[in-house]
Scaffold this motif. Structure first.
Motif, short mmCIF file in Angstrom:
data_model
loop_
_atom_site.label_atom_id
_atom_site.label_comp_id
_atom_site.label_asym_id
_atom_site.label_seq_id
_atom_site.Cartn_x
_atom_site.Cartn_y
_atom_site.Cartn_z
N ARG A 31 1.06 -0.99 -0.02
CA ARG A 31 -0.06 -0.01 0.22
C ARG A 31 0.92 1.38 -0.06
NH1 ARG A 31 -4.07 -1.68 4.86
NH2 ARG A 31 -5.01 -3.39 3.61
N PRO A 32 0.35 2.46 -0.76
CA PRO A 32 1.44 3.37 -0.56
C PRO A 32 1.31 4.08 0.77
CG PRO A 32 -0.37 3.46 -2.39
CD PRO A 32 -0.70 2.37 -1.71
N GLY A 33 2.41 4.77 1.25
CA GLY A 33 2.41 5.22 2.57
C GLY A 33 3.93 5.36 3.13
N THR A 34 3.97 5.63 4.31
CA THR A 34 5.33 5.72 4.98
C THR A 34 5.50 4.22 5.81
OG1 THR A 34 5.07 8.11 5.33
CG2 THR A 34 6.63 6.96 6.68
N PHE A 35 6.59 3.70 5.61
CA PHE A 35 6.87 2.40 6.41
C PHE A 35 7.98 2.80 7.41
CE2 PHE A 35 4.70 0.81 2.97
CZ PHE A 35 4.28 -0.17 3.07
N THR A 36 7.97 2.20 8.44
CA THR A 36 9.20 2.59 9.63
C THR A 36 9.33 1.33 10.35
OG1 THR A 36 7.46 2.86 11.20
CG2 THR A 36 8.23 4.84 10.00
N GLY A 37 10.60 1.06 10.80
CA GLY A 37 10.89 0.10 11.51
C GLY A 37 12.33 0.03 12.27
N LYS A 38 12.70 -1.43 12.33
CA LYS A 38 14.11 -1.60 12.93
C LYS A 38 15.14 -1.89 11.89
CE LYS A 38 12.36 -2.01 17.43
NZ LYS A 38 13.14 -1.48 18.88
N VAL A 39 16.46 -1.73 12.06
CA VAL A 39 17.38 -2.39 11.52
C VAL A 39 18.50 -2.85 12.34
CG1 VAL A 39 18.63 -0.20 11.05
CG2 VAL A 39 19.15 -2.12 9.64
N ALA A 40 19.02 -4.11 12.04
CA ALA A 40 19.98 -4.49 13.08
C ALA A 40 21.16 -3.41 12.86
CB ALA A 40 20.58 -5.92 12.31
N LYS A 53 5.42 5.00 -2.99
CA LYS A 53 4.53 6.05 -3.84
C LYS A 53 4.80 5.83 -5.42
CE LYS A 53 4.04 10.91 -4.76
NZ LYS A 53 4.54 12.29 -4.22
N ASN A 54 3.65 5.64 -6.02
CA ASN A 54 3.62 5.36 -7.58
C ASN A 54 4.68 4.20 -8.00
OD1 ASN A 54 2.26 7.46 -8.11
ND2 ASN A 54 4.07 8.83 -8.00
N GLY A 55 4.70 2.88 -7.28
CA GLY A 55 5.20 1.73 -7.57
C GLY A 55 6.82 1.82 -7.36
N GLN A 56 7.08 2.81 -6.29
CA GLN A 56 8.69 3.06 -6.09
C GLN A 56 8.85 3.07 -4.56
OE1 GLN A 56 10.40 5.90 -8.38
NE2 GLN A 56 10.64 4.49 -10.01
N VAL A 57 9.91 2.78 -4.18
CA VAL A 57 10.46 2.95 -2.56
C VAL A 57 11.21 4.31 -2.81
CG1 VAL A 57 11.70 2.45 -0.75
CG2 VAL A 57 10.44 0.51 -1.92
N THR A 58 10.77 5.13 -2.02
CA THR A 58 11.40 6.35 -2.14
C THR A 58 11.95 7.03 -0.82
OG1 THR A 58 9.47 7.76 -2.13
CG2 THR A 58 10.13 7.11 -4.05
N SER A 59 12.68 8.10 -0.45
CA SER A 59 13.13 8.69 0.59
C SER A 59 13.59 8.01 1.59
CB SER A 59 11.66 9.53 1.27
OG SER A 59 11.08 10.31 0.29
N LEU A 60 14.47 6.80 1.31
CA LEU A 60 15.08 5.97 2.31
C LEU A 60 15.79 6.74 3.34
CD1 LEU A 60 15.98 3.39 3.45
CD2 LEU A 60 17.76 3.21 1.61
N LEU A 61 15.80 6.40 4.58
CA LEU A 61 16.47 7.13 5.72
C LEU A 61 16.81 6.23 6.77
CD1 LEU A 61 17.55 9.62 7.19
CD2 LEU A 61 15.38 10.01 8.01
N ALA A 62 17.92 5.76 7.07
CA ALA A 62 18.40 4.82 7.87
C ALA A 62 19.35 5.27 8.96
CB ALA A 62 18.58 3.47 7.26
#
Length: 146
Positions: A31-40, A53-62
Motif C-alpha cells: 500500500r502507498p504510504g510511509t513504512f518505519t521499523g528497525k534495522v540490525a 509511492k507510484n510503485g517505487q520505494v523513495t525517501s530512504l532514511l536509516a
C-alpha cells in the motif's frame, strides 16, 4: 503397496519442497504510504523509514552504526537520493553518490513486501575517501506501514 515406485516418490517429495520454497519467497503488493521499523545495528527512532509511492520505494532514511578502518563504531545516517522500483513486490538497487567531492558512499538496498503493510530486507553502506573506508556491513531490517 502403491505403484509410485522410487522415482514417483522422489518427484512427489521434490514437488513438495518446491512448493514450500515458493511460499517462503512470496512477495505482496504494498500500500502507498510511509513504512518505519528497525534495522540490525540501528540507533534512535525510527531506525529505518521509507515511502512507497507510484510503485517505487523513495525517501530512504536509516540510522545505523558503522566502523572506519575496523576502528570503533560510530553513528551514521544513510539517505540515498535515488528511488527503487517495486516489481512483483520486490525492490533492489545500488547507488553511489559523492560526498562533497572528497568521498563516495555506496548503498546496497533490497527487500520484499511480505504483505501490503510489511517489508523485510537488507541494507548496507560503505563510504570511501580521505584514506578511510567506513562500513555498516549488511544488516537486516523489518518495517511496517504507519
Amino acid at each position: 503397496m502403491n505403484s509410485y515406485g522410487l522415482g514417483g516418490r522422489m518427484a512427489i517429495a521434490l514437488c513438495g519442497v518446491s512448493m514450500i520454497g515458493a511460499a517462503a519467497a512470496y512477495a505482496a503488493t504494498p500500500r502507498p504510504g510511509t513504512f518505519t521499523g528497525k534495522v540490525a545495528a540501528g540507533y534512535s527512532a525510527p531506525q529505518i523509514q521509507f515511502k512507497v509511492k507510484n510503485g517505487q520505494v523513495t525517501s530512504l532514511l536509516a540510522r545505523m552504526f558503522y566502523s572506519c578502518n575496523n576502528g570503533p563504531q560510530t553513528q551514521t545516517v544513510i539517505a540515498p537520493s535515488r528511488s527503487y522500483e517495486i516489481t512483483s513486490g520486490r525492490f533492489k538497487g545500488k547507488s553511489t553518490e559523492s560526498i562533497a567531492g572528497v568521498a563516495s558512499e555506496t548503498v546496497w538496498f533490497e527487500g520484499r513486501f511480505t504483505s501490503a503493510t510489511k517489508a523485510v530486507g537488507t541494507l548496507r553502506s560503505q563510504t570511501v575517501g580521505s584514506g578511510e573506508t567506513c562500513e555498516t556491513q549488511e544488516r537486516k531490517f523489518t518495517v511496517n506501514k504507519k
